[in-house]
Enzyme design. Structure first.
Site: not given
Lengths: 276, 410
Positions: B100, B122, B389
């Protein structure tokens, strides 16, 4: 043909501000909404905006969100909203009804079926909150083909060149969003509304109706002075939230909820403008 | 010199200038946000054309995030599964523990160039919230993170991490109280504070330019992986596997390989309690196209157009939509989209932990679960590259709870 232009013309002739309540269709059930619509007209509503419930109303504040959640919990669907509009139209051949909602339920129903359903139900205008002109596809043309008005929003962030383009595709009335924010927010910057409306006036003869943040006589008078009328949504939905269960058995409660519109009507009619 | 990626065919060259990938994508927002989204698209188009912008981005990724992330050959896992060799792209080793941050670094640079002083985001699993709070702390910006009330319970460690970083975490109680509702609330905030606020969307969804911009930032994963793989093996992997919620880690891995027609690609959605039950979060496997959160894409939606509640063991995949480019890649049949159930995912979570000493995020464990099935059907000389990830530290309490284990006793 849409009833909006004749309705607006009558108001203009009588020099009275247009008063348009918004309520969520099916909140908390369709019978209550139908009873409310009749009461609203009886107390001076010129037109009615019916909200199509959608699970993710990202342009709405908490009051309308809760109204939508109540409607969905009661089983409201777009097909049900069209049926509600048809039943209202059976009883009232004169008051314009505008459907306002988000695109996804319309997209899933299909633009053709939706438009045909609106025509059958005697719907006069459609406003899709999250469908900018550039993404509208053939929906405006389909609506126009049935004589249904295409209503678009203009907001404080709309650039003048974009406003010009929006106006070109708008019919019925132009919905001016009074503030940066969601429905039910507090109306703070009134001067900017005056300036922006003055700018829009130079671009169009369409009635300019102001919505967002209008909740009582005082805010309605202030905004009506700038435009051709006002939309009252969250303040009315708040009253609907307070209705007792099985509200259709309590006509006095329905009347009390709709009386907000009666009070604003009287205020607008005594606002120094000539009353016919 | 590593082999350069081949030119992309026109079908993969999207989006067009209005943000469309075939029939998907676009800009479906309320009028108040139209100008903000257009200004963002302009700012991104102008900055991303400048080499200095990418130099700044690369320096941050190297010195702050710790890139390049390693490419790791998981030998014991390969042996256990039989068949193909399993390679892991270690995005779990990034600063803040997931892919991210690649995106939040890029968007924070953009926010700075646009002169915005307030960030909003969010978050579902909390990884994007943490990555946003992190860049906000580093740049001295105010940060507000919207998070579904249910996710706050599931991902308590990340909530506290965001608070430590100085962000305000706002519990969203509306709707299903998960990621989609957090996104609704962030859009409302943006419309209200549109002048000074920059909205960092955490995935390749939302109105244009987000799907493209987030893809561009995340494509560092695939560019590195492609180069590393060629350097290590001299060939390209036979297949890529990544989990898909909104789809940012998957598109980041896939995009630089799209032109390599011999490389198969699998996007793994959350099949929850099974794709034949209503309890999943797999719009590409079991949904239909519609419009939500600014774009047209595959959605979990009922016959009346209402967005359905989703279910997944992993908060980060618990979302009823998916990035529009994935919708298009599905229709083009360039990527195959499949599902992994909660149970398969938990099995894979334990396998990687025990066999390789790597605790994966539950999101990434979905990719592992499918990779295990795929690997067993592949030949021993073949190579399968899985995007790991994120790391699973945030999930250990949830796993203990799910399995009825005692958390905190020896």
């Amino acid at each position: 043909m849409s009833r909006i232009a004749p309705c607006a013309a009558r108001a203009r002739e009588q020099e009275r501000g247009l008063l348009i309540p918004y309520l969520v269709a099916g909140d908390p059930d369709f019978a209550t909404t139908l009873a409310l619509m009749r009461e609203l007209v009886a107390r001076g509503a010129d037109m009615i905006e019916l909200g199509i419930p959608f699970s993710d109303p990202s342009s709405d504040g908490p009051v309308i969100q809760r109204g939508v959640e109540r409607a969905l919990a009661g089983g409201a669907t777009l097909a049900g909203v069209l049926e509600l509009a048809r039943r209202f139209r059976d009883q009232d051949g004169r008051t314009p009804v505008i459907l306002m909602g988000y695109l996804n339920p319309i997209e899933i129903m299909g633009y053709g079926e939706f438009t045909a359903g609106c025509a059958r139900a005697g719907v006069d205008g459609v406003l899709v909150v999250d469908m900018p002109l550039a993404e509208a596809g053939d929906l405006p043309a389909l609506l126009a083909g049935q004589g249904i008005d295409r209503i678009f929003l203009v907001s404080p962030t709309t650039a003048p060149c974009r406003a010009r383009e929006i106006i070109e595709y708008t019919s019925g009335y132009l919905y001016y969003v009074s503030l940066k924010g969601v429905t039910g927010a507090a109306l703070e910057d009134r001067e900017s509304v005056a300036g922006n409306i003055a700018g829009l006036r130079k671009l169009t003869d369409l009635p300019i109706i102001i919505g967002f943040g209008i909740r009582d006589e005082e805010t309605a008078l202030a905004m009506n002075a700038l435009g051709d009328g006002v939309i009252i949504g969250s303040a009315l939905v708040e009253k609907i939230e307070a209705l007792p269960p099985e509200a259709t058995r309590h006509p006095e409660a329905i009347g009390e909820a709709a009386e907000l519109i009666g009070r604003v009507r009287r205020a607008l009619d005594h606002d120094g403008k000539r009353v016919s | 010199m590593p082999e350069p990626a081949p030119e992309l065919g026109a079908e993969f060259a999207g989006p067009d200038e209005n943000g469309h990938f075939g029939p998907y994508g676009g800009v479906f927002v309320g009028e108040t946000l139209v100008r903000a989204v257009a200004e963002l698209a302009e700012a991104y188009a102008s900055l991303s054309a400048k080499p200095e912008f990418w130099r700044e981005f690369d320096v941050d990724l190297a010195d702050y995030v710790g890139r390049p992330s390693p490419l790791y050959l998981a030998e014991r896992l390969s042996e256990a599964w039989g068949g193909a060799r399993i390679w892991l792209k270690r995005e779990d080793l990034n600063h803040t523990g997931a892919h991210k941050v690649n995106n939040t670094i890029g968007q924070a640079l953009l926010a700075k160039h646009m002169g915005k002083t307030r960030l909003i985001a969010e978050t579902g699993a909390g990884q994007h919230g943490v990555a946003s709070a992190t860049v906000a702390a580093r740049m001295g910006l105010e940060c507000h993170v919207y998070m579904g009330a249910e996710d706050i319970v599931r991902q308590a460690p990340n909530v506290y991490r965001m608070k430590l970083l100085g962000a305000r975490v706002i519990a969203v109680e509306s709707g299903s109280r998960t990621l989609k509702d957090a996104m609704n609330e962030a859009l409302r905030d943006w419309a209200t504070h549109v002048d000074d606020t920059y909205y960092i969307i955490g995935t390749v969804a939302g109105p244009h330019p987000y799907p493209r911009m987030v893809r561009d930032f995340q494509s560092v994963i695939g560019r590195e992986a492609r180069r590393q793989f060629l350097e290590r093996t001299g060939v390209l992997p036979d297949a890529l596997v990544a989990c898909v919620g909104g789809g940012s880690n998957a598109i980041g891995l896939f995009h630089p390989f799209l032109g390599d027609s011999d490389v198969a690609m699998y996007g793994v959605e959350a099949a929850g309690r099974g794709l034949d039950t209503p309890d999943h979060a797999a719009p590409l496997c079991a949904g239909r196209p519609g419009v939500l959160h600014g774009n047209r894409t595959y959605l979990m939606v009922d016959e009346h157009g209402q967005i359905l509640d989703t279910h997944s063991v992993s908060a980060g995949l618990d979302y009823p939509g998916v990035g529009p480019e994935h919708a298009w890649l599905k229709d083009l049949e360039r990527v195959r989209y499949v599902g992994a159930t909660d149970r398969e995912t938990l099995e894979a979570f334990h396998q990687l932990t025990r066999l390789e000493g790597i605790i994966p995020a539950l999101e990434s464990s979905h990719a592992l679960a499918w990779a295990g099935r795929l690997a067993a059907k592949m030949k021993s000389g073949q190579n399968l590259l899985v995007n790991l990830s994120g790391r699973g530290d945030k999930d250990i309490e949830a796993v203990a709870r799910l399995e009825g284990a005692d958390f905190g006793t020896a």
